[in-house]
Design an enzyme around this catalytic site. Structure first.
Site, PDB file in Angstrom:
ATOM      1  CD  GLU A 477       0.896  -1.770   1.165  1.00  0.00           C
ATOM      2  OE1 GLU A 477       0.300  -0.814   0.626  1.00  0.00           O
ATOM      3  OE2 GLU A 477       0.740  -2.082   2.362  1.00  0.00           O
ATOM      4  CG  ASP A 478       5.464  -1.215  -5.938  1.00  0.00           C
ATOM      5  OD1 ASP A 478       4.866  -0.500  -5.104  1.00  0.00           O
ATOM      6  OD2 ASP A 478       6.550  -0.894  -6.437  1.00  0.00           O
TER       7      ASP A 478
END
Length: 895
Positions: A477-478
């Site tokens: 989820e970066d």
């Protein structure tokens, strides 16, 4: 003179103490290493009563008053952080620094040309290692192993007392120093203190939306003292299967330390067979020897195996494994060291083909397309040194028992223990392996880049031989953090040096450093820059790559999702997915026995109590749980009834998701390649999205997944009508459809039936729809029946589907009018009886969500049952002795 390799594991004889408070604290004993400070504090001395009450989380200025309230001081031993409010009581441990020491076993001085080495497989995290008072190592990455030559630093002989000491600085303080030293970086992300982004340490230690703030330190992996003249430092197997899968060719390479010019390496490859193969079949299939190249200390041979046994995911074939051994010997033939890897030969592909939707995303193993139904995995404990091989095996056997074929190791946890991957190899569980980055904008200054390179290289060298690992992903989820924080990301700019100049330098990590490491160290496994990610498009794009359903894109708009986002109704889960759904889920409370374990105050045993809320870390969980309960069920106030409703809510949500997405797998083109529920497990006893709680008690959602992922599964459902938009007006008619999903390699013939049964009376109110001799397509979805329900004429009815193959019912599904809260479940006429190793369930009227008690040592074949008159259910049960009390059970609306 060459001497054999000797290794002493330094597992006992350690002690520890606090070192940052200006006090000459006593050294306390350590039971064993690997360990961490919280475990050792719990093992020592007095414990404070866990029933003490705290009424707020502590800010720094209030800590002293809370410590006073609990009777805790920074020098006390700690209570179990998993009980009551004790997490708050032990927060001081996170902010302290600690030291560990031991006296090394006496060893003789090695002969000339030999060495003595201290090996540290993992130090958590900011560590200074001293031998006899002299610093020999500093480390700031818990995922990087170290080997230190201490040949000239030791005192030898029987009377020598060599003291090894490891000081662990407070990770909080060190991470904050690094963060403060780089004000140019944008320290943004989800969950925890953003200083965590500066530390190469398990990110969940800083707290997550399912886990506590427990930030340990210590020697969390083994420590050894080794002596040798030559050792095999690395053993690598590179191979390819030919197009026919009938021949495997490749190279076996051994990298040596301290090899003499006359050293010879003997290579052996032996078949270990598979789970369906006779152990007597194990045999040597290749052997050769090679001299060591003095230029790089490597010996290598080319190998070939004809008609190899192949490794498959469970349910698709055997899990054939081979032992590859490299033994180094002197010219005279004396073996001085050997290393072995267990490998499996398989051709793994990530299929990303352009199609009419966008681009596919699914896995193909040995030419077989595999729908990856499975789970996401977080560390199974806040204190990982106490996760035993037995616990790992039980978790992974739970996967296989539930027809789950893929587990995704989430990027905010740890590179898992060798045992985890070994068991996945044995059981045929495919592994999606994230690199250890989660939910943040990570810095990429030079020292960080170098640390990441060392980490990635070391970990892939450790793991690359595992056939179960089928993909590496750069982060969790970066890229979503980049989107939501407005960080710069120009996908068309392909110059990595430019990326370092933006406010999203982490791109350099995910799109340069990590793919280079994978290409160099594990080229047979595909690399994916992140999860979710798809060709540089927005991460919620449903047409390409993988997606996390929390942040879905759909025809209704962006952020339309179940639980997070717009909190859509779970009945439309299947419309909110993408090409591969690598996260989705619904929260549920754990079983009552788990709650009674951590709820140390009897007065707190009610829904919404302070202590129960404290053990649910999800932001806004009160509103979200309440929303889904009120939308779908008649709410209750007793705790066990409330638990049942939340678990049934999770079960229903997962059922709608898995049924629909598996249906899409069988379409052409393959619209959905897999679905991984968030999450399989917990790291502590709590309420979360897990489908089995910390004590491995399965929730009803686990059984719902098992039914949806069975080798042959049936789905029946009527078209969704949003009752809230329609102001609770029931549709006059409802279209419905029935399909069969099959994972089998060959077509089967089936009989299919749908009955229309009145919820109120249990009577069949319309003629059943039946089809005989249905050809069920292999590894696909077969659309079988469709029709329309006249709701105005028939009233509320369930659609009860069954599938027979070879005269036996192999699959069931029941579709209910929605929402369930509008239905009357009184007087169901349920009968539950035990007959030998089966529990027999009958009902006079349609019954929803009959859930059995989860008892230690007892395993059920099914639970969370929908029971329809005229269809007796027989549930296999193991571990229930003849004289044992019958399992408890509860269904929706039971009084």
């Amino acid at each position: 003179m060459a001497v054999p390799h000797v290794s002493h594991e330094l597992g006992t004889g350690w002690s520890f103490r606090r070192i940052d408070d200006g006090t000459d604290n006593e050294w306390m004993p350590v039971k064993k290493v690997p360990t961490n400070v919280h475990l050792d504090l719990m093992d020592n001395g007095k414990h404070v009563s866990p029933s003490a009450s705290v009424h707020s989380s502590p800010s720094p200025e209030h800590k002293s008053s809370i410590e006073l309230t609990l009777g805790i001081s920074p020098t006390d031993r700690i209570p179990d952080p998993f009980l009551g409010f004790n997490e708050v009581a032990v927060e001081w441990v996170n902010e302290a620094s600690w030291s560990y020491k031991t006296t090394l076993p006496p060893v003789d001085k090695p002969p000339a040309g030999s060495v003595t080495v201290l090996a540290f497989d993992g130090l958590d995290t900011f560590a200074t290692v001293k031998l006899n008072g002299a610093v020999i190592l500093t480390s700031d990455n818990m995922f990087v192993p170290h080997r230190v030559d201490v040949t000239d630093a030791l005192d030898y002989g029987s009377g020598a007392a060599n003291v090894l000491e490891i000081d662990f600085a407070c990770a909080y303080a060190e991470a904050r120093k690094i963060k403060d030293a780089h004000p140019e970086h944008k320290w943004v992300g989800f969950n925890g203190d953003m200083a965590r982004l500066a530390a190469r340490k398990a990110q969940y230690h800083w707290g997550w939306d399912w886990g506590p703030v427990l930030c340990p330190c210590g020697p969390w992996r083994p420590v050894r003292l080794e002596q040798y003249s030559t050792c095999v430092a690395d053993l690598r197997v590179d191979y390819e299967l030919d197009a026919s899968l009938e021949t495997v060719r490749g190279t076996i390479s051994a990298t040596l330390e301290g090899a003499s010019p006359d050293s010879v390496v003997a290579f052996t490859t032996s078949s270990l067979g598979g789970q369906d193969a006779d152990a007597a079949d194990a045999a040597v299939v290749f052997e050769a020897s090679a001299a060591v190249d003095p230029a790089d200390g490597t010996a290598k041979v080319e190998f070939r195996v004809d008609r190899p046994r192949l490794w498959y995911p469970h349910g698709y074939g055997a899990q054939a494994l081979y032992a590859v051994r490299a033994a180094v010997a002197t010219a005279a033939g004396a073996e001085v060291h050997a290393a072995e890897r267990r490998v499996g030969f398989r051709k793994g592909e990530l299929v990303q083909d352009k199609d009419e939707i966008g681009k596919s995303f699914y896995f193909r193993i040995n030419g077989v397309d595999v729908f990856c139904g499975g789970s996401d995995w977080i560390p199974a404990d806040s204190f990982t040194p106490r996760i035993s091989e037995e616990r790992y095996r039980k978790w992974l056997e739970m996967m296989v028992d539930g027809y789950q074929v893929m587990i995704r190791i989430w990027g905010g946890g740890i590179w898992e223990a060798d045992a985890f991957y070994d068991i996945c190899d044995e059981l045929g569980v495919m592994v999606w392996q994230d690199f250890m980055f989660g939910c943040g904008n990570y810095p990429a200054f030079p020292a960080m880049r170098e640390s990441i390179r060392r980490e990635g290289t070391a970990q892939l060298r450790r793991l690359r031989h595992h056939p179960s690992i089928v993909i590496y992903a750069g982060n969790n989820e970066d890229y979503q953090v980049q989107e939501q924080s407005g960080l710069t990301y120009d996908y068309e700019d392909k110059d990595p040096e430019n990326w370092l100049k933006t406010d999203f330098p982490a791109r350099y990590i995910y799109e340069k450093i990590l793919p280079e490491i994978v290409a160099a160290e594990s080229p047979h496994v595909p690399y994916h820059p992140g999860s979710p990610w798809g060709d540089g498009l927005i991460t919620s794009n449903p047409t390409v790559g993988d997606m996390h359903q929390w942040n879905a894109d759909s025809k209704w708009g962006r952020g339309v999702a179940v639980w997070h986002g717009t909190q859509e109704k779970y009945q439309i889960f299947d419309t909110l997915g993408g090409r591969f759904n690598s996260e989705f889920g619904m929260e549920a409370f754990p079983h009552i026995d788990t709650i009674r374990y951590y709820c140390t105050d009897e007065a707190q045993l009610y829904p919404q109590s302070h202590m129960l809320d404290f053990h649910n870390k999800a932001d806004g969980h009160e509103r979200r749980i309440a929303t889904y309960l009120v939308e779908n069920f008649r709410t209750v106030t007793d705790l066990e009834g409330f638990i049942h409703l939340t678990q049934l809510m999770q079960s229903e949500a997962l059922s709608f998701g898995y049924r629909g997405w598996r249906r899409q797998w069988g379409q052409t083109p393959r619209r959905c390649g897999g679905a991984l529920v968030w999450q399989l497990n917990d790291c502590w006893p709590c309420a979360s999205w897990a489908t089995a709680d910390y004590f491995q008690r399965r929730k009803p959602g686990w059984y719902a997944m098992r039914r949806a992922l069975a080798p042959v599964a049936v789905g029946v459902r009527r078209a969704h009508a949003d009752w809230s938009v329609a102001h609770a007006r029931a549709p006059a008619t409802s279209d419905w459809a029935l399909w069969i999903a099959s994972a089998g390699p060959a077509a089967v013939r089936a009989r299919v039936e749908v009955r229309f049964v009145a919820v109120a009376t249990g009577a069949e109110v319309a003629a059943a729809a039946v089809r005989d001799d249905v050809a069920v397509a292999p590894n696909a979805t077969t659309e079988v029946l469709a029709g329309r329900v006249d709701n105005a004429a028939l009233g509320p009815v369930v659609l009860a589907a069954r599938v027979w193959v070879a005269g036996r019912v192999v699959a069931r599904d029941v579709d209910w009018p929605q929402p369930l809260k509008y239905l009357d479940f009184a007087d169901r006429g349920v009968g539950v009886a035990r007959e030998g190793d089966e529990i027999v369930v009958r009902a006079d009227r349609p019954t929803k969500g009959l859930v059995f008690e989860e008892r230690a040592g007892v395993r059920l074949e099914d639970s969370a049952l929908d029971v329809v008159p005229g269809d007796e259910l027989r549930v296999g049960v193991r571990g229930l002795a003849p004289g044992d009390e019958m399992l408890g059970w509860r269904y929706l609306g039971q009084e």
